[in-house]
Design a protein around this motif. Structure first.
Motif, PDB file in Angstrom:
ATOM      1  N   ASP A   1       6.019   7.373   7.065  1.00  0.00           N
ATOM      2  CA  ASP A   1       5.852   9.612   6.741  1.00  0.00           C
ATOM      3  C   ASP A   1       5.960   9.669   8.362  1.00  0.00           C
ATOM      4  OD1 ASP A   1       3.323   9.026   5.036  1.00  0.00           O
ATOM      5  OD2 ASP A   1       2.733   7.239   6.018  1.00  0.00           O
ATOM      6  N   ASP A   2       7.247   9.118   9.428  1.00  0.00           N
ATOM      7  CA  ASP A   2       7.283  10.005  10.300  1.00  0.00           C
ATOM      8  C   ASP A   2       8.091   8.821  11.568  1.00  0.00           C
ATOM      9  OD1 ASP A   2       7.250  12.107  12.228  1.00  0.00           O
ATOM     10  OD2 ASP A   2       5.099  12.393  12.480  1.00  0.00           O
ATOM     11  N   TYR A   3       8.722   8.976  12.617  1.00  0.00           N
ATOM     12  CA  TYR A   3       8.411   8.662  13.315  1.00  0.00           C
ATOM     13  C   TYR A   3       8.524   9.227  15.171  1.00  0.00           C
ATOM     14  CZ  TYR A   3      12.808  12.335  12.898  1.00  0.00           C
ATOM     15  OH  TYR A   3      13.262  13.229  12.773  1.00  0.00           O
ATOM     16  N   VAL A   4       8.647   8.260  16.435  1.00  0.00           N
ATOM     17  CA  VAL A   4       8.679   8.571  18.167  1.00  0.00           C
ATOM     18  C   VAL A   4      10.002   8.117  17.770  1.00  0.00           C
ATOM     19  CG1 VAL A   4       7.366   8.614  19.761  1.00  0.00           C
ATOM     20  CG2 VAL A   4       6.466   8.913  16.918  1.00  0.00           C
TER      21      VAL A   4
ATOM     22  N   SER B   1       0.954  -1.568   0.052  1.00  0.00           N
ATOM     23  CA  SER B   1      -0.444  -0.307   0.139  1.00  0.00           C
ATOM     24  C   SER B   1       1.219   1.310  -0.162  1.00  0.00           C
ATOM     25  CB  SER B   1      -0.454  -0.326   0.991  1.00  0.00           C
ATOM     26  OG  SER B   1      -1.709   1.266   1.097  1.00  0.00           O
ATOM     27  N   GLU B   2       0.715   1.745  -1.446  1.00  0.00           N
ATOM     28  CA  GLU B   2       1.834   3.579  -1.081  1.00  0.00           C
ATOM     29  C   GLU B   2       0.451   4.246  -0.183  1.00  0.00           C
ATOM     30  OE1 GLU B   2       4.109   4.212  -2.505  1.00  0.00           O
ATOM     31  OE2 GLU B   2       4.360   2.394  -3.572  1.00  0.00           O
ATOM     32  N   THR B   3      -0.438   4.466   0.300  1.00  0.00           N
ATOM     33  CA  THR B   3      -1.263   5.097   0.914  1.00  0.00           C
ATOM     34  C   THR B   3      -1.654   4.677   2.599  1.00  0.00           C
ATOM     35  OG1 THR B   3      -3.566   3.811   0.602  1.00  0.00           O
ATOM     36  CG2 THR B   3      -2.883   5.833  -0.886  1.00  0.00           C
ATOM     37  N   LEU B   4      -1.310   3.824   3.272  1.00  0.00           N
ATOM     38  CA  LEU B   4      -0.921   3.869   4.483  1.00  0.00           C
ATOM     39  C   LEU B   4      -0.185   4.273   5.310  1.00  0.00           C
ATOM     40  CD1 LEU B   4      -2.164   1.734   6.412  1.00  0.00           C
ATOM     41  CD2 LEU B   4       0.716   0.149   6.009  1.00  0.00           C
ATOM     42  N   GLY B   5      -0.523   4.937   6.492  1.00  0.00           N
ATOM     43  CA  GLY B   5       0.025   5.502   7.281  1.00  0.00           C
ATOM     44  C   GLY B   5       1.972   5.047   7.679  1.00  0.00           C
ATOM     45  N   ILE B   6       2.525   5.530   7.693  1.00  0.00           N
ATOM     46  CA  ILE B   6       3.742   4.429   8.442  1.00  0.00           C
ATOM     47  C   ILE B   6       4.488   5.404   9.256  1.00  0.00           C
ATOM     48  CG2 ILE B   6       5.518   3.310   8.037  1.00  0.00           C
ATOM     49  CD1 ILE B   6       4.442   1.271   6.164  1.00  0.00           C
TER      50      ILE B   6
ATOM     51  N   ILE C   1       6.178  24.342   2.778  1.00  0.00           N
ATOM     52  CA  ILE C   1       6.114  22.447   2.984  1.00  0.00           C
ATOM     53  C   ILE C   1       5.620  22.016   3.986  1.00  0.00           C
ATOM     54  CG2 ILE C   1       6.906  20.689   1.280  1.00  0.00           C
ATOM     55  CD1 ILE C   1       8.908  22.263  -0.274  1.00  0.00           C
ATOM     56  N   LEU C   2       6.115  21.753   5.256  1.00  0.00           N
ATOM     57  CA  LEU C   2       5.482  21.206   6.302  1.00  0.00           C
ATOM     58  C   LEU C   2       4.054  21.214   6.109  1.00  0.00           C
ATOM     59  CD1 LEU C   2       7.306  19.268   8.516  1.00  0.00           C
ATOM     60  CD2 LEU C   2       7.270  21.704   9.137  1.00  0.00           C
ATOM     61  N   THR C   3       3.782  22.592   6.982  1.00  0.00           N
ATOM     62  CA  THR C   3       2.968  22.804   7.310  1.00  0.00           C
ATOM     63  C   THR C   3       1.827  23.054   5.541  1.00  0.00           C
ATOM     64  OG1 THR C   3       3.594  25.509   8.471  1.00  0.00           O
ATOM     65  CG2 THR C   3       1.110  25.059   8.270  1.00  0.00           C
ATOM     66  N   GLU C   4       1.416  23.014   5.099  1.00  0.00           N
ATOM     67  CA  GLU C   4       0.949  22.409   3.990  1.00  0.00           C
ATOM     68  C   GLU C   4       0.453  21.074   3.857  1.00  0.00           C
ATOM     69  OE1 GLU C   4      -1.217  23.877   2.121  1.00  0.00           O
ATOM     70  OE2 GLU C   4      -0.477  26.174   2.003  1.00  0.00           O
ATOM     71  N   ILE C   5       1.481  19.917   4.055  1.00  0.00           N
ATOM     72  CA  ILE C   5       1.101  18.719   3.838  1.00  0.00           C
ATOM     73  C   ILE C   5       1.131  17.890   5.382  1.00  0.00           C
ATOM     74  CG2 ILE C   5       2.963  16.579   3.403  1.00  0.00           C
ATOM     75  CD1 ILE C   5       1.897  18.341   1.261  1.00  0.00           C
ATOM     76  N   TRP C   6       1.982  18.391   6.393  1.00  0.00           N
ATOM     77  CA  TRP C   6       1.721  17.735   7.732  1.00  0.00           C
ATOM     78  C   TRP C   6       0.760  18.028   8.654  1.00  0.00           C
ATOM     79  CZ3 TRP C   6       6.384  17.204   4.361  1.00  0.00           C
ATOM     80  CH2 TRP C   6       6.684  16.061   4.359  1.00  0.00           C
ATOM     81  N   GLY C   7       0.571  19.693   8.306  1.00  0.00           N
ATOM     82  CA  GLY C   7      -0.786  21.006   8.677  1.00  0.00           C
ATOM     83  C   GLY C   7       0.128  21.641   9.863  1.00  0.00           C
ATOM     84  N   GLU C   8      -0.797  22.253  10.106  1.00  0.00           N
ATOM     85  CA  GLU C   8      -0.594  23.144  11.416  1.00  0.00           C
ATOM     86  C   GLU C   8       0.399  22.964  12.886  1.00  0.00           C
ATOM     87  OE1 GLU C   8      -2.438  26.346  11.148  1.00  0.00           O
ATOM     88  OE2 GLU C   8      -2.994  27.261   9.202  1.00  0.00           O
TER      89      GLU C   8
ATOM     90  N   GLN D   1       1.307   8.551  -0.233  1.00  0.00           N
ATOM     91  CA  GLN D   1       0.759   9.781  -0.361  1.00  0.00           C
ATOM     92  C   GLN D   1       1.314  10.797   0.297  1.00  0.00           C
ATOM     93  OE1 GLN D   1      -0.435  10.562   3.450  1.00  0.00           O
ATOM     94  NE2 GLN D   1       0.650   9.506   4.311  1.00  0.00           N
ATOM     95  N   VAL D   2       2.119  10.841   0.999  1.00  0.00           N
ATOM     96  CA  VAL D   2       3.281  12.146   1.283  1.00  0.00           C
ATOM     97  C   VAL D   2       3.526  12.901   0.566  1.00  0.00           C
ATOM     98  CG1 VAL D   2       5.306  12.976   2.264  1.00  0.00           C
ATOM     99  CG2 VAL D   2       3.516  11.668   3.449  1.00  0.00           C
ATOM    100  N   GLU D   3       4.046  12.189  -0.697  1.00  0.00           N
ATOM    101  CA  GLU D   3       4.621  12.413  -1.687  1.00  0.00           C
ATOM    102  C   GLU D   3       4.141  12.641  -2.713  1.00  0.00           C
ATOM    103  OE1 GLU D   3       8.642   8.574  -1.327  1.00  0.00           O
ATOM    104  OE2 GLU D   3       6.796   7.771  -2.923  1.00  0.00           O
ATOM    105  N   TYR D   4       2.789  11.914  -3.400  1.00  0.00           N
ATOM    106  CA  TYR D   4       1.820  12.639  -3.830  1.00  0.00           C
ATOM    107  C   TYR D   4       1.466  13.891  -3.259  1.00  0.00           C
ATOM    108  CZ  TYR D   4      -2.282  13.688  -7.018  1.00  0.00           C
ATOM    109  OH  TYR D   4      -3.029  14.044  -7.172  1.00  0.00           O
ATOM    110  N   GLN D   5       1.648  14.404  -2.290  1.00  0.00           N
ATOM    111  CA  GLN D   5       0.963  15.974  -2.509  1.00  0.00           C
ATOM    112  C   GLN D   5       2.123  16.770  -2.322  1.00  0.00           C
ATOM    113  OE1 GLN D   5      -0.884  14.032   1.914  1.00  0.00           O
ATOM    114  NE2 GLN D   5      -1.731  15.510   1.329  1.00  0.00           N
ATOM    115  N   ILE D   6       3.485  16.254  -1.456  1.00  0.00           N
ATOM    116  CA  ILE D   6       4.154  17.246  -2.165  1.00  0.00           C
ATOM    117  C   ILE D   6       4.935  17.139  -3.337  1.00  0.00           C
ATOM    118  CG2 ILE D   6       7.064  17.786  -2.244  1.00  0.00           C
ATOM    119  CD1 ILE D   6       6.745  15.993   0.426  1.00  0.00           C
TER     120      ILE D   6
END
Length: 233
Positions: free
Chosen positions: A99-102, A73-78, A182-189, A160-165
């Motif tokens: 998509d991100d890391y903690v 899946s290219e759209t699953l958030g990981i 770009i950070l705000t537009e894609i990942w949110g305020e 999905q992140v790459e597509y949005q960019i």
């Protein structure tokens, strides 16, 4: 329904994460190894919005699991859960399609906030009204209806992140976009993280779209500022 797959081999950490996600309204399926995560994902036909993956596990590690899930899946958030603090490990995970890391140790609010941010992006893609227009640029065609990118007629697989960019860059062709924008537009305020996550995703996109990623023609760097989509003369 907000469904999340949690893969963490340490029972105490996994239980801690599961409880807090459930309190925040998520339906959680939790497993303790990569092999089991892949089995559950396939058995449930990929019916998950987000996957939270530990990096260091016996057997199949988080990086390998991420790669296999991304193939499905290219759209699953990981999102990666990792005790590693070195930048090279974080970058490596993002380059593999996360998509991100903690970074451990983490607070409940941080984990939930990161999951919420990724879930919002996944939901936005799934629920966005379909458009019929195309954006063309040189050999590229971005289809806003099917949300696909082709180069010389050949499809380019994008997360999905790459597509949005790519969509953001193409809709602003020739205009320099600040990395923070770009950070705000894609990942949110409300997303709190280093803008390096933008740089890593740009690097990953260049590998997919440029003929020579080390000498990009289309995704151009605006030094000290950000990026823009350019077209060769």
């Amino acid at each position: 329904m907000k469904r999340i797959l949690v893969c963490e081999d340490e029972d105490t950490i996994r239980e801690f994460v599961v409880i807090n996600l459930q309190r925040s309204g998520y339906t959680v399926v939790d497993v303790n190894c990569g092999e089991e995560a892949l089995r559950v994902y396939d058995e449930q036909n990929g019916d998950f919005d987000v996957a939270l993956l530990d990096v260091t596990m016996p057997g199949m590690n988080g990086f390998t699991l991420c790669k296999k899930l991304r193939e499905r899946s290219e759209t699953l958030g990981i999102i990666f859960l990792t005790a590693r603090s070195q930048e090279i490990d974080r970058v490596g995970g993002l380059m593999m399609g996360a998509d991100d890391y903690v970074t451990k140790p983490f607070s409940p609010s941080e984990v939930v906030a990161r999951v919420d941010a990724v879930y919002r992006r996944v939901s936005m893609v799934a629920g966005k009204p379909k458009e019929s227009a195309e954006i063309r640029s040189g050999p590229f065609v971005l289809n806003l209806k099917s949300r696909t990118l082709t180069k010389n007629g050949k499809n380019i697989d994008l997360t999905q992140v790459e597509y949005q960019i790519i969509e953001l860059l193409l809709k602003n062709k020739g205009s320099a976009l600040d990395r923070n924008k770009i950070l705000t537009e894609i990942w949110g305020e409300n997303y709190y993280s280093d803008v390096k996550i933008v740089d890593v995703n740009i690097r990953r996109l260049r590998i997919k779209v440029e003929d020579e990623p080390s000498m990009p023609v289309y995704i151009q760097t605006v030094w000290g500022y950000g990026y823009k989509w350019g077209e060769p003369d």
